[in-house]
Design an enzyme around this catalytic site. Structure first.
Site, PDB file in Angstrom:
ATOM      1  N   ILE A 115       0.853  -1.186   0.000  1.00 16.54           N
ATOM      2  CA  ILE A 115       0.000   0.000   0.000  1.00 16.54           C
ATOM      3  C   ILE A 115       0.889   1.235   0.000  1.00 16.54           C
ATOM      4  CG2 ILE A 115      -2.011  -1.011   1.152  1.00 16.54           C
ATOM      5  CD1 ILE A 115      -0.910   0.006   3.791  1.00 16.54           C
ATOM      6  N   SER A 116       0.295   2.371  -0.382  1.00 11.18           N
ATOM      7  CA  SER A 116       1.000   3.642  -0.292  1.00 11.18           C
ATOM      8  C   SER A 116       0.978   4.135   1.147  1.00 11.18           C
ATOM      9  CB  SER A 116       0.348   4.686  -1.199  1.00 11.18           C
ATOM     10  OG  SER A 116       0.517   4.349  -2.554  1.00 11.18           O
ATOM     11  N   LEU A 117       2.111   4.644   1.596  1.00 11.38           N
ATOM     12  CA  LEU A 117       2.238   5.162   2.954  1.00 11.38           C
ATOM     13  C   LEU A 117       2.373   6.678   2.867  1.00 11.38           C
ATOM     14  CD1 LEU A 117       4.873   2.551   4.221  1.00 11.38           C
ATOM     15  CD2 LEU A 117       2.369   2.352   4.180  1.00 11.38           C
ATOM     16  N   GLN A 143       3.044   2.496  -3.390  1.00  9.88           N
ATOM     17  CA  GLN A 143       2.710   1.080  -3.290  1.00  9.88           C
ATOM     18  C   GLN A 143       3.808   0.242  -3.953  1.00  9.88           C
ATOM     19  OE1 GLN A 143      -1.033   0.288  -5.141  1.00  9.88           O
ATOM     20  NE2 GLN A 143      -1.138  -1.833  -4.470  1.00  9.88           N
TER      21      GLN A 143
END
Length: 376
Positions: free
Chosen positions: A73-75, A91
């Site tokens: 996932i994108s942080l 991601q």
């Protein structure tokens, strides 16, 4: 491999890399080695994850922080004063696909636009060597933090605080350019700073294009499978953007010209979304519902203050209210109608050519086939 109840960073990293290989995102041994070697968690000591409409915060020391850092996932790692995310760690599956699309060879030099956390620069440095990687970011604080973390884990690429749209001519020419920020059009400087035969991988609108540079500094290529939207490139660290929320009330109340139109296809489906993002990359485009539950599509051009409000009145019929010097729907409708009449082709059948003069043309199937000149 089997993950224990409390997996270590090494175990989590192996699990992530193996998953990316199984899913076809990583296709080569060198990139698998890079994902196995570079510790993503070292670049994200604190971050947010957006889930079910909420932001969940993680920081170093929290029990769930390490495992979250290795999720696909994108942080989100930075926000502006309005709460809009301005930096993130992309991601990993998308990063892997874009890195594979670069098709780097030993000895290649890469210009990365958008340093962010520094994680992607570390992957590039592991694959090619730090001396072959230059990364540019508009935010000096991000650059300083990324540089410190890169050094901490043993990498020392060239990091530059500056406008990524201008590239970095001091180290040109490059063999490859990877943009980890979104752009509406490919800047001339990028094409000019790459060698003939070089490759640009960039997020344009909601597509990821892989473009090859020709002898006359044109760039042409197709879009990769999958749609994605990166954070838009900023000319300055404190660039302020209008948000959809600030436009809702005006766009519901403005009056202008009115006519009945036919919608060629659902505007929220992938094909129309992709084409709209190619044609109108700077147009605010969002949907909402009025008090009666009617679906309304709103378009707004911040440059000319042209606007359009599309209220559905049937399955394909709608009322169009619009104002300003540009008729935004009239610009968009022919491209959507062609897509419908062509059998709703997937976005991967489209390609992009950027000419020597910087003009952009979108084409279907072949560069010399059906094409559309995109507005600047």
């Amino acid at each position: 491999m089997t993950i224990t109840d409390a997996p270590s960073a090494d175990e989590l990293r192996h699990h992530m890399a193996d998953r990316l290989v199984r899913e076809g995102c990583i296709r080569s041994k060198p990139w698998r080695a890079a994902f196995l070697a570079v510790p993503r968690h070292e670049f994200v000591p604190a971050f947010f994850v957006r889930s079910q409409g909420r932001l969940h915060e993680y920081s170093q020391g929290d029990p769930a922080w390490l495992a979250a850092a290795y999720q696909d996932i994108s942080l989100l790692t930075q926000f502006d004063q309005d709460g809009t995310a301005t930096s993130s760690s992309t991601q990993p599956s998308l990063m892997a696909q874009m890195l594979e699309a670069l098709d780097v060879r030993d000895g290649d030099t890469v210009l990365e636009i958008g340093a962010g956390t520094g994680y992607n620069a570390a992957l590039l440095s592991h694959r090619l060597g730090s001396d072959h990687v230059v990364t540019v970011d508009v935010d000096p604080e991000l650059v300083a933090a990324a540089q410190a973390r890169l050094r901490q884990v043993g990498y020392a690429p060239t990091l530059v605080a500056g406008d990524g749209m201008a590239g970095y001519p001091e180290r040109a020419p490059y063999d490859r350019l990877l943009a980890t920020c979104g752009v509406g059009r490919v800047p001339d400087a990028w094409r000019e700073q790459l060698r003939p035969g070089g490759v640009i991988v960039v997020n344009i609108g909601c597509g990821i294009a892989r473009l090859s540079i020709t002898a006359d500094r044109s760039a042409t290529g197709r879009f990769l499978p999958g749609l994605a939207t990166f954070m838009t490139a900023r000319p300055t660290p404190d660039t302020v953007r209008g948000t959809a929320g600030s436009l809702v009330q005006p766009l519901l109340t403005w009056t202008g010209q009115t006519r009945v139109i036919t919608i060629p296809a659902g505007l929220d489906t992938p094909g129309p979304q992709f084409l709209a993002s190619m044609l109108h990359p700077t147009i605010s485009d969002f949907a909402l519902a009025d008090d009666d539950g009617q679906q309304i599509r709103c378009l707004f051009d911040p440059v000319t203050e042209s606007w359009a409000r599309i209220t559905m009145t049937g399955v394909t019929s709608a009322r169009l209210d619009h104002g300003g010097p540009r008729d935004l729907w009239a610009e968009r409708e022919p491209l959507l109608a062609h897509w419908r009449d062509a059998g709703r082709p997937g976005h991967e059948r489209y390609g992009l050519t950027v000419g020597p003069d910087g003009g952009h043309s979108l084409w279907l199937d072949e560069p010399d086939g059906v094409s559309w000149q995109l507005p600047e």
